[in-house]
Design an enzyme around this catalytic site. Structure first.
Site, PDB file in Angstrom:
ATOM      1  N   LEU A  12       0.854  -1.127   0.174  1.00 31.86           N
ATOM      2  CA  LEU A  12      -0.225  -0.381  -0.102  1.00 31.86           C
ATOM      3  C   LEU A  12       0.887   0.743   0.178  1.00 31.86           C
ATOM      4  O   LEU A  12       2.309   1.220   0.669  1.00 31.86           O
ATOM      5  CB  LEU A  12      -0.964  -0.241   1.481  1.00 31.86           C
ATOM      6  CG  LEU A  12      -1.937  -0.960   1.441  1.00 31.86           C
ATOM      7  CD1 LEU A  12      -2.553  -0.770   2.504  1.00 31.86           C
ATOM      8  CD2 LEU A  12      -2.881  -1.632   0.124  1.00 31.86           C
ATOM      9  N   HIS A  18      -3.439   4.201  -2.277  1.00 37.78           N
ATOM     10  CA  HIS A  18      -4.182   2.972  -1.822  1.00 37.78           C
ATOM     11  C   HIS A  18      -5.171   3.564  -0.236  1.00 37.78           C
ATOM     12  O   HIS A  18      -6.191   3.987  -0.027  1.00 37.78           O
ATOM     13  CB  HIS A  18      -3.822   2.106  -1.068  1.00 37.78           C
ATOM     14  CG  HIS A  18      -3.473   1.197  -1.814  1.00 37.78           C
ATOM     15  ND1 HIS A  18      -1.757   0.953  -2.089  1.00 37.78           N
ATOM     16  CD2 HIS A  18      -3.570   0.585  -2.642  1.00 37.78           C
ATOM     17  CE1 HIS A  18      -1.859   0.693  -3.093  1.00 37.78           C
ATOM     18  NE2 HIS A  18      -3.112   0.164  -3.673  1.00 37.78           N
TER      19      HIS A  18
HETATM   20  P1  AMP Z   1      -3.921  -2.727  -6.738  1.00 41.60           P
HETATM   21  O1  AMP Z   1      -3.117  -2.465  -5.467  1.00 41.60           O
HETATM   22  O2  AMP Z   1      -2.751  -1.638  -7.688  1.00 41.60           O
HETATM   23  O3  AMP Z   1      -4.374  -3.473  -7.248  1.00 41.60           O
HETATM   24  O4  AMP Z   1      -5.021  -0.838  -6.774  1.00 41.60           O
HETATM   25  C1  AMP Z   1      -5.857  -1.127  -6.220  1.00 41.60           C
HETATM   26  C2  AMP Z   1      -7.024   0.355  -6.060  1.00 41.60           C
HETATM   27  O5  AMP Z   1      -6.282   1.805  -5.674  1.00 41.60           O
HETATM   28  C3  AMP Z   1      -7.445   0.464  -7.500  1.00 41.60           C
HETATM   29  O6  AMP Z   1      -8.942   0.911  -7.052  1.00 41.60           O
HETATM   30  C4  AMP Z   1      -6.251   1.715  -8.229  1.00 41.60           C
HETATM   31  O7  AMP Z   1      -6.764   1.480  -8.724  1.00 41.60           O
HETATM   32  C5  AMP Z   1      -5.653   2.103  -6.727  1.00 41.60           C
HETATM   33  N1  AMP Z   1      -4.696   2.777  -6.858  1.00 41.60           N
HETATM   34  C6  AMP Z   1      -3.959   2.423  -6.874  1.00 41.60           C
HETATM   35  N2  AMP Z   1      -2.373   3.018  -7.405  1.00 41.60           N
HETATM   36  C7  AMP Z   1      -3.450   4.959  -6.810  1.00 41.60           C
HETATM   37  C8  AMP Z   1      -2.725   6.378  -6.943  1.00 41.60           C
HETATM   38  N3  AMP Z   1      -1.827   5.842  -7.102  1.00 41.60           N
HETATM   39  N4  AMP Z   1      -3.906   7.377  -6.817  1.00 41.60           N
HETATM   40  C9  AMP Z   1      -5.230   7.052  -6.860  1.00 41.60           C
HETATM   41  N5  AMP Z   1      -5.613   5.112  -6.724  1.00 41.60           N
HETATM   42  C10 AMP Z   1      -5.093   4.270  -6.607  1.00 41.60           C
END
Ligand code: AMP
Length: 279
Positions: free
Chosen positions: A33, A37
């Site tokens: 994270l 996140h």
């Molecule tokens: P992940 O752990 O990469 O699967 O991401 C989980 C959630 O966090 C997904 O909905 C992503 O789009 C969101 N997320 C990842 N990176 C960012 C960021 N830099 N800004 C906003 N949301 C993010």
């Protein structure tokens, strides 16, 4: 924060909360994270009710075995961050909880055109895996609201389509992308960048800014400029595209409607994606 590893336990806990009239907000993640996140957790908390996050590195959405093998894991630090952010519940299942009977007989979803372009074209099978795991997690958590990040623009569209296909009453809330000081979109994969790669990684953001700023000019020229800049900085660009922001239909030029600029590029073995809306 209460941590559940078993489906049966989180289901009964959440169904008690729902019976008491609590609204459930859900943030699915793959862990490692970062502030992006946590921003989703904060947005969910602001809306009130109970905030549930999950950490599950879903094997079925990785088309690249090496990417899966090297996906960063930092569960202890993740738990600390979620606790500090005021998350109420963490679901931390292992593969046998999410897929107790394997994935063979699980429902699959067809996202049509969305699966054939951009991430869909470059990561075959990726969105099938994403659809499969999100459908399963939604079935377990049964949230009222689902929080996702604009960073994964196409994924947001796929999940919106999943909610439509399953007649789900879950509302999706998309939060803007959280960036580092140099504009690099925060991503778990950024941890794998070495010092030199990290120094140039912000160039993707700069390219997106220039695509937005040059609205109205010849996109073919802008695209070539971005491609050259990325290559000069050591990137291997996979795509630099403009698309209709609502349908993701690819445009070869700037239009009068809402568009989104999207880039995917590799730095060594690390694949980075980012996007920016052109309002
Ligand atoms: P992940 O752990 O990469 O699967 O991401 C989980 C959630 O966090 C997904 O909905 C992503 O789009 C969101 N997320 C990842 N990176 C960012 C960021 N830099 N800004 C906003 N949301 C993010």
């Amino acid at each position: 924060m209460v941590i559940f590893k078993k489906v049966i336990d989180i289901q009964s806990f959440i169904s008690d909360l729902k019976a008491r009239g609590e609204v459930i907000s859900f943030i699915p993640t793959m862990g490692a994270l970062h502030k992006g996140h946590i921003f989703l957790v904060e947005n969910a908390r602001k809306a009130g009710g109970i905030t549930v996050a999950s950490i599950f590195v879903n094997p079925t959405q990785f088309n690249d075995k090496e990417d899966f093998k090297h996906y960063p894991i930092s569960v202890e630090a993740d738990i600390d961050m979620l606790t500090e952010a005021g998350c109420d519940i963490l679901f931390l299942p292992d593969v046998s909880e999410v897929y107790p009977n394997g994935t063979e007989n699980m429902p699959t979803y067809d996202f049509g055109y969305l699966e054939t372009i951009l991430e869909g074209a470059h990561r075959p099978g990726h969105f099938k895996g994403v659809g499969q795991v999100v459908a399963r997690l939604l079935d377990i958590v049964k949230p009222d609201r689902l929080y996702m990040g604009q960073k994964d623009y196409q994924q947001c569209m796929v999940i919106k389509d999943l909610l439509r296909q399953t007649n789900s009453s879950t509302q999706m809330v998309v939060s803007p992308t959280v960036r580092e000081d140099d504009g690099l979109a925060m991503s778990s994969r950024n941890r794998r960048l070495n010092e030199l790669q990290r120094e140039v990684a912000g160039v993707i953001y700069q390219c997106l800014v220039s695509i937005v700023a040059k609205k109205g000019s010849d996109f073919t020229v802008v695209k070539k400029e971005c491609e050259d800049i990325l290559k000069a900085k050591g990137f291997d660009p996979e795509y630099i595209e403009l698309a209709d922001a609502d349908t993701l239909h690819l445009n070869n030029s700037y239009t009068n409607g809402r568009q989104v600029a999207l880039i995917a590029a590799k730095l060594g073995s690390i694949r980075l994606i980012d996007n920016m809306l052109i309002e």
